[in-house]
Design an enzyme around this catalytic site. Structure first.
Site, short mmCIF file in Angstrom:
data_model
loop_
_atom_site.label_atom_id
_atom_site.label_comp_id
_atom_site.label_asym_id
_atom_site.label_seq_id
_atom_site.Cartn_x
_atom_site.Cartn_y
_atom_site.Cartn_z
N CYS A 251 0.83 -1.22 0.00
CA CYS A 251 0.00 0.00 0.00
C CYS A 251 0.86 1.26 0.00
O CYS A 251 0.40 2.34 0.37
CB CYS A 251 -0.94 0.02 1.20
SG CYS A 251 -2.27 -1.17 1.08
N ASP A 278 9.09 -0.92 6.57
CA ASP A 278 8.13 -2.01 6.79
C ASP A 278 7.85 -2.32 8.26
O ASP A 278 6.73 -2.65 8.60
CB ASP A 278 8.65 -3.28 6.09
CG ASP A 278 7.58 -4.35 5.93
OD1 ASP A 278 6.42 -4.01 5.65
OD2 ASP A 278 7.91 -5.54 6.09
O1 SAT Z 1 6.53 -11.31 1.70
S1 SAT Z 1 6.53 -10.32 2.78
O2 SAT Z 1 5.66 -10.76 3.85
O3 SAT Z 1 7.88 -10.15 3.31
C1 SAT Z 1 6.04 -8.82 2.16
C2 SAT Z 1 4.78 -8.30 2.73
O4 SAT Z 1 3.74 -8.93 2.60
O5 SAT Z 1 4.79 -7.21 3.33
MN MN Z 2 5.07 -5.56 5.05
#
Ligand code: SAT
Ligand code: MN
Length: 594
Positions: A251, A278
């Site tokens: 997103c 993240d």
């Molecule tokens: O594949 S991951 O879980 O690392 C990426 C994500 O979904 O944010």
């Molecule tokens: Mn993520």
């Protein structure tokens, strides 16, 4: 030898007896080790070297076509008591879970090398960091973990000092989705994952440790492990304000973390610093503020849509020393995905590109790259004490109803705003895309325990000695009747972040509404932006009828957590529902009851 290393050795022996590898390799995290591994993977075809002129030290990896995303239905949280995992998780009794997955691990590493990866999530010398060890039979996972974490000798030394580490056992198994599980045993600080080599399923430091096990540890130790980017916004006076923002996977967290200010802001001296894209670990400091680190050392970002227009900093970051997974390639062997100029000749599965087969790059194609390569990477990302957070932002993909931005009245209201978050699903997880679902704090796939207890944990920070960040909700994804986005997004999101920062320092105006505080059009700096008055009015409207039914839906969702839902959240929701219904007495009563 220290008792920690003894227990690590014992565990490695135990795993080797179960999985029967041909060889065992302890990773030291050195450049030489990385070079040997990548050369080996080039030889056996696991990695394909990309154009060395345009993309020095870059590789392409093609995953198994049925192994391209996280698998939420195969991801389990195995607590002794089912209620502790909560309705937000799939659950299995720990004994049964171990038996089931160990049967699949039996002999699975025959003919393979077992790699032992000691890693540290967060700067090696930070008290907020935590360590783990991943055992895997995938050299691709080793190479990715080297980029995404502080891996090798320094991590091993810290494990010896800490006396504690998270155990993660991973094997690609036979990559058959029928024999794939991602299991978490939070009470044992243990992860077991088999049957996938992809992203969050296999790089166990990321979602499995830093979020699922991390959130569980955070609850018992009094901190927060969150699915949030961390960005530093430097104003023209040189002051840097740190914002943590939670959005579901795919997103735009990476784009927001690296945004380039609009021209008039650049001219005035605004600057953006990237701390993380993240994951955010936050802990109360001695001053009562929340201090945050990014536990990761790299980005595992979505490639499609990333371009010089949407994220020039990411493009610079991934121009060298990057592993690309499931992208397409051009005639001159450059990585390619939808949104880039040029054209693909080979698709993500290695077939000659044919639009009849769908997009050339897989929609969840990724790049893995060291964060240090990012032009806006902040030196503060290495600071042991972390950075102080001024504002927490929640947001999702909401094509209708939800305004561009609003501020929560106080911490408890903010926790409700986070808990009530909704978003359309994306290609980051297997399953239908574009379906609206509740995704509290963007942690639906990642909270390692009962959401009811998690909301209570968030509320528990509302203590006298704390100076908490203000909480906001944003929506960059509002559409008009023709399905076009109303807000330009990307760099222009800084206009909204400036209002957020000014609210935190008491400088900007806001209008009270039942759902929270909203800027009036004049409270936003829209200089140089081509946005018509009607679009702006829609972006800042509160549609009471729509919000009444939204609040009913949120009520039903919250009820699904039963007795574990904190009363405080129920009361907060009732207060807003009453205000929306236009009965101030009812709102006052609801507030007094809380
Ligand atoms: O594949 S991951 O879980 O690392 C990426 C994500 O979904 O944010
Ligand atoms: Mn993520």
């Amino acid at each position: 030898m220290s008792s920690q290393l003894e227990s690590l050795n014992q565990w490695v022996d135990e795993v080797a007896r179960l999985t029967e590898p041909d060889a065992i390799h302890w990773c030291d995290g050195s450049d030489a080790e990385f070079d040997t591994l990548t050369a080996q993977m080039e030889n056996d075809g696991t990695l394909i070297r990309l154009n060395p002129e345009t993309h020095p030290n870059c590789w392409l990896h093609r995953s198994h076509p049925k192994d391209v995303a996280r698998v939420e239905h195969l991801t389990l949280v195995c607590t002794r008591n089912r209620e502790d995992a909560g309705p937000n998780n799939h659950w299995l009794e720990p004994g049964e879970a171990h038996a089931k997955i160990d049967a699949l691990f039996k002999g699975c590493m025959k003919g393979r090398t077992l790699y032992v990866i000691p890693y540290c999530m967060g700067p090696i010398d930070s008290p907020i960091s935590r360590c783990g060890v991943e055992i895997t039979d995938s050299p691709y996972v080793v190479a990715n973990m080297r980029i995404m974490t502080r891996m090798g000798a320094p991590a091993l030394a810290r494990i010896e000092r800490d006396g504690k580490f998270v155990k993660g056992l991973h094997s690609t198994g036979d990559l058959d989705p029928e024999r794939r599980w991602i299991m978490h045993f939070p009470e044992e600080l243990t992860i077991k994952s088999i049957g996938s080599g992809y992203g969050g399923n296999a790089l166990l430091g990321k979602k499995c440790h830093a979020l699922r096990i991390g959130s569980f540890q955070a609850k018992s130790e009094g901190w927060l492990a969150e699915h949030m980017l961390i960005v530093g916004i430097q104003d023209p006076q040189g002051e840097v304000h740190y914002i943590a923002a939670a959005f579901p996977s795919a997103c735009g967290k990476t784009n927001l973390a690296m945004l380039i200010p609009p021209e008039n802001y650049r001219r005035d001296g605004w600057k953006v610093w990237t701390i993380g894209d993240d994951i955010c670990w936050m802990t109360p400091g001695a001053d009562g503020r929340l201090w945050a680190i990014n536990p990761e050392a790299g980005f595992f970002g979505v490639a499609p849509g990333t371009s010089r227009h949407t994220n020039p900093n990411a493009m610079a970051t991934i121009s060298h020393d990057t592993i690309f997974t499931n992208v397409a390639v051009t005639a001159d062997n450059q990585p390619w995905w939808e949104g880039l100029p040029g054209s693909p000749v080979t698709d993500w599965q290695g077939r000659p590109y044919d639009p009849a087969n769908g997009p050339a790059a897989h929609p969840n194609a990724r790049f893995t790259v060291s964060a240090r390569q990012c032009p806006t990477w902040s030196p503060q990302a290495e600071a042991a004490q972390g950075v102080p957070i001024s504002a927490i932002v929640f947001g999702g993909r909401r094509p209708s109803l939800v305004p561009l931005v609003f501020e929560a009245r106080d911490w408890a209201h903010g926790v409700l705003v986070g808990a009530a978050m909704g978003s359309e699903t994306t290609a980051a997880a297997s399953g239908a895309v574009g379906v609206l679902r509740r995704d509290s704090m963007a942690m639906k796939p990642f909270c390692g325990y009962n959401y009811g207890d998690y909301f209570a944990h968030w509320l528990s920070f509302d203590r006298q000695e704390m100076t908490l960040p203000k909480i906001f909700h944003v929506n960059w994804f509002r559409k008009d009747a023709n399905g076009r986005f109303l807000w330009p997004g990307f760099g222009d999101n800084l206009r909204v972040l400036e209002w957020i920062i000014d609210r935190c320092r008491g400088k900007a105006g806001a209008q009270p509404t039942p759902i929270g505080l909203l800027p009036a059009p004049a409270d936003l700096d829209l200089t140089g932006l081509d946005l018509d008055a009607q679009a702006l009015a829609t972006l800042l409207e509160v549609d009471r009828a729509g919000w009444r039914s939204e609040m009913d839906d949120i009520g039903r969702y919250l009820d699904s957590f039963g007795a574990r839902l904190p009363t405080r959240l129920r009361v907060e929701r009732e207060r807003i529902a009453a205000e929306l219904a236009g009965t101030p007495q009812a709102a006052a009563q609801a507030a007094a009851a809380g």
